[in-house]
Design a protein around this motif. Sequence first.
Motif, PDB file in Angstrom:
ATOM      1  N   LYS A 109      51.948  59.389  49.034  1.00  0.00           N
ATOM      2  CA  LYS A 109      51.277  60.249  48.064  1.00  0.00           C
ATOM      3  C   LYS A 109      51.052  61.618  48.678  1.00  0.00           C
ATOM      4  O   LYS A 109      50.615  61.713  49.827  1.00  0.00           O
TER       5      LYS A 109
ATOM      6  N   ARG B 154      52.570  55.610  39.324  1.00  0.00           N
ATOM      7  CA  ARG B 154      51.948  56.820  39.872  1.00  0.00           C
ATOM      8  C   ARG B 154      50.434  56.757  39.769  1.00  0.00           C
ATOM      9  O   ARG B 154      49.709  57.115  40.708  1.00  0.00           O
TER      10      ARG B 154
ATOM     11  N   GLY C 268      54.597  57.293  45.084  1.00  0.00           N
ATOM     12  CA  GLY C 268      55.473  56.178  44.746  1.00  0.00           C
ATOM     13  C   GLY C 268      55.712  55.244  45.908  1.00  0.00           C
ATOM     14  O   GLY C 268      55.058  55.330  46.951  1.00  0.00           O
TER      15      GLY C 268
END
Length: 647
Positions: free
Chosen positions: A58, A549, A66
Amino acid sequence: MAISKQTTERVRERADIEEVVGDYVPLKKKGQNLWACCPFHNEKSPSFSVSPAKQIYKCFGCGKAGDPIQFVMDIEGIGFNEAIKHLAQKYGIEIEEDRQMSPEAIVAHNERESLYIVLNFAKEFFVKNLQTEEGKSIGLSYFKERGFSPSIIEKFDLGYSLDAWDKLLIAAEAAGHSKELLIKAGLILQKEGDASRFYDRFRGRVTFTIHNLGGKAIGFGARILTNDKKQPKYINSPETEVYHKSDILYGIFQAKKSIREQDNCYLVEGYTDVISLHLAGIENVVASSGTSLTENQIKLIKRFTDNITVLYDGDAAGIKASLRGIDMILEGGLNVKAVVFPDGEDPDSYARKVGSSAFQQYLREKAVDFISFQIGLYAEEAAKDPIKYADLVKQVVQSLSKIPDPIIRSVFIKKSSSLLEMDEDILMTELNKILLKSQKDQFFKEKRAEEEPSIPIETLLPVTKEETSNLQLIQLQEREMLRLLVNYGFEMVSEELSVCEYLLQETEDLTFETPVFNKILAIFKDALKQGLLPQPAYFLSIEDSEIKREVINLITPKYELSTLWESRFQIFTTHEADDLAKTVYDNILHLKKKVIKKLLEEARDQIKKAEMNEGSEEEVSEKVRTYMELKNYQVAIDKQLGIVISF
């Protein structure tokens, strides 16, 4: 054939986030996680976090997030299947095909794969033709005259199509490719009036291979080298199942890495412009290949950068005709600069004329923001004619209205005011008129698209700042509940009750305001029905990128307390997991409190409307009773939260 689920799962199990990301950026350990400067945007301080324990990444700067598969998709700019193949090759995993596809899906997939195969055959055929006697004397000599080096010719798969009726057709059929497939790939044509005669589309021309993001040949551009005015200068591949002109940019495969590194994309018009810039040491360049810029092409660039520099030939009339492209880029949320070359020059000719170093310096010095470019383009003629000056102001305001970011828009309003020598308030007033009209048009467009026969009058009422604030607070509290559910749902708050059971019981009658949270909640409930108690990894295996996400955002803390506080300095802190029962209980109370506050405001509005419309005494009393019941709930929750209420 599509990749089987078994192959995908083996890739998920084997792919290690540290190894995958480490192939692209150097990682340094800090606390439990690994950190680096983000490969997706420019930054000096590392905000890109990799969690080996959770197998996720991230960036707290740009928001990219992801698992290993998503990282490969993001960094390489490829689709899911291509990413699976990439990782399968890296880890030596055999790729199995999915044999459970429908017959129609199998036919469509096989056709696409066949098109890629035959287009690759054509590419190699054209490239090899450069080594024939005809290819050397015509095609290769042309490339050498343009200064194209052997490495550049190889890099872009440049080639030559022999000046003969059906050389490609004969070679392709000998290799086992059918006429039907060659027609679908746009490589051959059927002669009019003679169903038995076929001929090559590209003949006696140098060829420019068009690649997709993954590097596969999907089409060709072909340039004639004679002065035959009956023939078009360029012939391009037609639209096919694998080649959509509006979705691709020439040179994107060769440029994507450099675009990301430089955080800028140069946009030119033609094939040779792209290649000449590469020769000049500039690789972050793509071409729209003579067609008008499309929304999908802009989205494609935005996958790699938020900055575009448009390079214009020294032709004022042509520049003015293409200004619509700048408005489209602005509307797509990208920042735009422009460079104009001297009269009679284009990027290709100017790069060859002045050389690599001088060309790069010219781009650095001459790049101006879109407002300076637009005003400068019309400044001379506008200065002599008040009507043209007014038109220029309107054009500038129209372009400003395309910028979605209000802060950037405000900055350019100030600059426009200075350059146009016009009061900022006047520009702002005109801009607000355009924005308001645009918002109204969009609103009624969405309403017309709905199936409901009528629009309730209350939906047309403006939303107050207080209502917006309450909605945001509810969404934040919803997010906090989802964070607890995803991170601790499998933990126990008592001997008989898990976190997820308690949270779901207490929120059974609530519908979340945030759509993605409702989707996550539904997935959680479905898993429970199947006898599964999902942990974070369960959500990361779902192919919905929005859900993935959001879950990563929920499970990734931005800051991490150093272990030295406790191990070396004996400073102990309280963590939320130390008393999950209280943490979860308080969260539920806060969420209910915010929902009740929203309901109280709605009830208050209903009372006012009833009174204004002179409703019956019974109707008003009923609405007041509803309001008081909600108020009692609010008081009870405040007491449980320890809030002192004064009257």
